[in-house]
Structure formats: structure tokens, C-alpha cells
Design a protein around this motif. Sequence first.
Motif, PDB file in Angstrom:
ATOM      1  N   GLU A 187       0.778  -1.379   0.067  1.00  0.00           N
ATOM      2  CA  GLU A 187      -0.557   0.106   0.020  1.00  0.00           C
ATOM      3  C   GLU A 187       0.526   1.532   0.042  1.00  0.00           C
ATOM      4  OE1 GLU A 187      -3.257   2.199   2.730  1.00  0.00           O
ATOM      5  OE2 GLU A 187      -2.551  -0.375   2.895  1.00  0.00           O
ATOM      6  N   GLY A 188       0.480   2.174  -0.721  1.00  0.00           N
ATOM      7  CA  GLY A 188       1.035   2.941  -0.942  1.00  0.00           C
ATOM      8  C   GLY A 188       2.145   3.245  -1.665  1.00  0.00           C
ATOM      9  N   LEU A 189       2.502   2.156  -2.871  1.00  0.00           N
ATOM     10  CA  LEU A 189       3.864   1.770  -2.441  1.00  0.00           C
ATOM     11  C   LEU A 189       3.786   1.731  -4.829  1.00  0.00           C
ATOM     12  CD1 LEU A 189       6.217   0.081  -0.351  1.00  0.00           C
ATOM     13  CD2 LEU A 189       6.484   2.306  -0.456  1.00  0.00           C
ATOM     14  N   PRO A 190       5.111   1.879  -5.488  1.00  0.00           N
ATOM     15  CA  PRO A 190       5.189   1.358  -6.574  1.00  0.00           C
ATOM     16  C   PRO A 190       4.397   0.131  -7.078  1.00  0.00           C
ATOM     17  CG  PRO A 190       7.135   2.597  -6.263  1.00  0.00           C
ATOM     18  CD  PRO A 190       6.609   2.172  -5.005  1.00  0.00           C
ATOM     19  N   VAL A 191       4.194  -0.110  -7.732  1.00  0.00           N
ATOM     20  CA  VAL A 191       3.294  -1.192  -8.487  1.00  0.00           C
ATOM     21  C   VAL A 191       4.624  -2.796  -8.827  1.00  0.00           C
ATOM     22  CG1 VAL A 191       1.740  -2.669 -10.120  1.00  0.00           C
ATOM     23  CG2 VAL A 191       1.301  -0.543  -9.817  1.00  0.00           C
ATOM     24  N   ALA A 192       4.017  -3.955  -7.937  1.00  0.00           N
ATOM     25  CA  ALA A 192       4.801  -5.090  -7.904  1.00  0.00           C
ATOM     26  C   ALA A 192       4.852  -5.658  -9.163  1.00  0.00           C
ATOM     27  CB  ALA A 192       4.663  -5.904  -6.735  1.00  0.00           C
ATOM     28  N   GLN A 193       6.573  -5.638  -9.998  1.00  0.00           N
ATOM     29  CA  GLN A 193       6.351  -6.459 -10.644  1.00  0.00           C
ATOM     30  C   GLN A 193       7.446  -7.578 -10.335  1.00  0.00           C
ATOM     31  OE1 GLN A 193       6.378  -3.747 -13.684  1.00  0.00           O
ATOM     32  NE2 GLN A 193       4.502  -3.229 -13.462  1.00  0.00           N
ATOM     33  N   GLY A 194       7.973  -8.080  -9.535  1.00  0.00           N
ATOM     34  CA  GLY A 194       9.197  -9.160  -9.310  1.00  0.00           C
ATOM     35  C   GLY A 194      10.111  -8.169  -9.166  1.00  0.00           C
ATOM     36  N   GLN A 195      10.371  -7.092  -9.879  1.00  0.00           N
ATOM     37  CA  GLN A 195      11.238  -6.007  -9.476  1.00  0.00           C
ATOM     38  C   GLN A 195      12.649  -6.501  -7.977  1.00  0.00           C
ATOM     39  OE1 GLN A 195       8.399  -5.000  -8.898  1.00  0.00           O
ATOM     40  NE2 GLN A 195       8.002  -2.769  -9.417  1.00  0.00           N
ATOM     41  N   LYS A 196      13.980  -6.857  -8.524  1.00  0.00           N
ATOM     42  CA  LYS A 196      14.689  -6.977  -7.486  1.00  0.00           C
ATOM     43  C   LYS A 196      15.183  -5.821  -6.891  1.00  0.00           C
ATOM     44  CE  LYS A 196      14.774 -11.720  -8.982  1.00  0.00           C
ATOM     45  NZ  LYS A 196      14.802 -13.111  -8.830  1.00  0.00           N
TER      46      LYS A 196
END
Length: 135
Positions: free
Chosen positions: A92-101
Amino acid sequence: MNQNTINLIEQYYAAFNSADMATFLNLLTDDVIHDINQGKREIGKEAFTQFMACMNHNYKEQLVDMVIMATADGSRAAAEFTVLGEYLQTDEGLPVAQGQKYRLPAGAFFDIRDNKVARITNYYNLQDWIAQVSA
């Protein structure tokens, strides 16, 4: 430096890295204080348990390059390390997760009571993390 305190913090991070939450939480006092990086203070093992459930759902992390220091009387400790992580689910409130390392320098400060962690204060550069997962 107090070897008992250093051993306690080593156990704490070994349990974290192996995702052994039962051992990890057992190393805390019931009234543990948790100062969240750039966030609020939470008190109690139940609040910490809920925080870790959210973290483990949203992130997969390993802590490496660990350096641990403790006062001579063992009442306080500090650790510096590198977080190797993967952003699994959007927090919540953070960038969208896409499996970023990500790779993030971090540190923590501890109060120790009765050979358990009574306070943990974590620090890392949130803007650095946001830049890494937003790239």
C-alpha cells in the motif's frame, strides 16, 4: 563486545533468512518495540508478527554482508547489512510490484533484555528502494 548479544543477533538474522518465523519471533520480548523505517512505532510481539506476515507476503528478502556490533554489557547492538530482495506483491502506497529485484544497504539498532530483542529500529534509504523498483 558482548558475544552473547552478538550470538542473539546472529540467530535473529539466521531465522529471518531461513524464513523460520517461529524461531525469529521467539527471540523477541513480548513487549518488543519496533521502529519501522520512516514509519510509526509499534509495540508488542503481536504487532510485530502482523508486520512480518505483510512483509513476507509482499517481499522475498535475504540479508547478506552482515556486520554485528554490541556494547560491552550486551544491552545494545547494531547491525549493518545488504538486503537482496524481490518485490512480490504491491504494498500500500508504494509502486506496483512486478517481481522487481533490489539491492539495498541497511542497518538496525537493538535494545537487548533478558537475552531477547526488546527493541529493533531499522534504517534504509526508501527513496533508493523506490528508484530501484520503479526503474
